[in-house]
Motif scaffolding. Structure first.
Motif, PDB file in Angstrom:
ATOM      1  N   GLY A 185       0.794  -1.226   0.000  1.00  0.00           N
ATOM      2  CA  GLY A 185       0.000   0.000   0.000  1.00  0.00           C
ATOM      3  C   GLY A 185       0.823   1.271   0.000  1.00  0.00           C
ATOM      4  N   LYS A 186       2.055   1.207  -0.498  1.00  0.00           N
ATOM      5  CA  LYS A 186       2.921   2.386  -0.487  1.00  0.00           C
ATOM      6  C   LYS A 186       2.463   3.479  -1.444  1.00  0.00           C
ATOM      7  N   LEU A 187       1.599   3.127  -2.393  1.00  0.00           N
ATOM      8  CA  LEU A 187       1.113   4.141  -3.327  1.00  0.00           C
ATOM      9  C   LEU A 187       0.223   5.165  -2.636  1.00  0.00           C
ATOM     10  N   LEU A 188      -0.258   4.817  -1.464  1.00  0.00           N
ATOM     11  CA  LEU A 188      -1.071   5.766  -0.700  1.00  0.00           C
ATOM     12  C   LEU A 188      -0.206   6.844  -0.062  1.00  0.00           C
ATOM     13  N   ASP A 189       1.087   6.631  -0.059  1.00  0.00           N
ATOM     14  CA  ASP A 189       2.042   7.598   0.478  1.00  0.00           C
ATOM     15  C   ASP A 189       3.236   7.639  -0.469  1.00  0.00           C
ATOM     16  N   ILE A 190       3.210   8.596  -1.399  1.00  0.00           N
ATOM     17  CA  ILE A 190       4.213   8.644  -2.455  1.00  0.00           C
ATOM     18  C   ILE A 190       5.626   8.797  -1.900  1.00  0.00           C
ATOM     19  N   SER A 191       5.772   9.576  -0.821  1.00  0.00           N
ATOM     20  CA  SER A 191       7.109   9.741  -0.244  1.00  0.00           C
ATOM     21  C   SER A 191       7.638   8.401   0.259  1.00  0.00           C
ATOM     22  N   SER A 192       6.755   7.576   0.790  1.00  0.00           N
ATOM     23  CA  SER A 192       7.146   6.246   1.247  1.00  0.00           C
ATOM     24  C   SER A 192       7.494   5.348   0.064  1.00  0.00           C
ATOM     25  N   TYR A 193       6.767   5.500  -1.023  1.00  0.00           N
ATOM     26  CA  TYR A 193       6.997   4.694  -2.223  1.00  0.00           C
ATOM     27  C   TYR A 193       8.402   4.935  -2.778  1.00  0.00           C
ATOM     28  N   PHE A 194       8.831   6.180  -2.834  1.00  0.00           N
ATOM     29  CA  PHE A 194      10.143   6.505  -3.389  1.00  0.00           C
ATOM     30  C   PHE A 194      11.278   6.303  -2.387  1.00  0.00           C
ATOM     31  N   SER A 234      15.449   7.397  -3.139  1.00  0.00           N
ATOM     32  CA  SER A 234      16.429   6.863  -4.087  1.00  0.00           C
ATOM     33  C   SER A 234      15.783   6.207  -5.304  1.00  0.00           C
ATOM     34  N   LEU A 235      14.495   5.862  -5.235  1.00  0.00           N
ATOM     35  CA  LEU A 235      13.843   5.285  -6.414  1.00  0.00           C
ATOM     36  C   LEU A 235      13.812   6.293  -7.561  1.00  0.00           C
ATOM     37  N   ALA A 236      13.855   7.572  -7.211  1.00  0.00           N
ATOM     38  CA  ALA A 236      13.824   8.629  -8.224  1.00  0.00           C
ATOM     39  C   ALA A 236      15.175   8.805  -8.913  1.00  0.00           C
ATOM     40  N   PHE A 237      16.208   8.093  -8.456  1.00  0.00           N
ATOM     41  CA  PHE A 237      17.528   8.228  -9.072  1.00  0.00           C
ATOM     42  C   PHE A 237      17.558   7.599 -10.463  1.00  0.00           C
TER      43      PHE A 237
END
Length: 227
Positions: A39-48, A59-62
């Protein structure tokens, strides 16, 4: 597809290498399916916020997040419970999707089946694609939305309707969620492509005000996609 990628189909269950970008992309696929379930898509900062390059944040945005490709990969992985096979099935499907996308686009313009097949084969299987395939650049194999993006951009500018506006912004969004590289390149090209299409269309338009009015009325359909 099997012939043009031979002998990949015969090794689809076991082909995996620690060479180039393949291990990283395999990890991104695994991480995304985990993020979907958690359910990380409910919190984008957590997702990345991943464990890669800890303690650096987001770091996923790297690199490319492979979001849409992971939507295809995840159900396959959940069913098979096999990372290698699931990744390779997605790779094979990316060739299939690219072929179908380009065939549909070419068929729209040429109205010729043979020409469309040839065009789709060249688009799907060319030296640049094979180079990315061998290097494990799976984000750059996700070119299946590019033909449809420019097709529906063209048809929307030519004859603006709510449906065409929706399709244009839909594929604009899907392309952006598939590969950040293709998103940047296509957006740059659209910056020049859209004004040219608009200019030549409005020249041929009998009722300029009605045409511009349709553009203005149908553009808001794309606002959710832009968000």
């Amino acid at each position: 597809m099997a012939i043009f990628t031979w002998p990949f189909i015969t090794k689809i269950a076991g082909y995996y290498s620690d060479y180039a970008d393949l291990p990283f992309n395999g990890w991104v696929f695994w991480y995304n399916q985990h993020a979907f379930l958690a359910g990380k898509l409910l919190d984008i900062s957590s997702y990345f916020q991943t464990t890669q390059f800890y303690p650096l944040p987001y770091s996923l945005a790297f690199s490319d997040h492979l979001f849409f490709p992971s939507l295809i990969f995840s159900p396959i992985f959940w069913l098979l419970k096999n990372l290698v096979l699931s990744v390779n099935i997605y790779v094979f499907l990316s060739f299939v999707l690219s072929f179908l996308s380009m065939y549909y686009t070419a068929r729209y313009f040429t109205k010729n089946t043979l020409a469309s097949i040839v065009g789709a084969l060249i688009y799907t299987f060319n030296p640049l694609v094979y180079a990315h395939f061998s290097e494990g650049h799976y984000a750059l194999l996700g070119s299946y939305f590019l033909p449809l993006l420019f097709l529906f951009c063209y048809t929307y500018i030519r004859k603006p309707t709510y449906a065409k506006s929706f399709l244009f912004f839909l594929f604009f969004t899907l392309n952006g969620l598939t590969s950040i590289y293709f998103f940047i390149c296509s957006t740059t090209v659209l910056f020049f492509f859209i004004p040219l299409c608009f200019f030549f269309t409005i020249i041929k338009s009998i009722n300029h005000k009605e045409y511009v009015s349709k553009i203005i009325r149908t553009l808001p359909v794309g606002i959710p996609a832009l968000l």
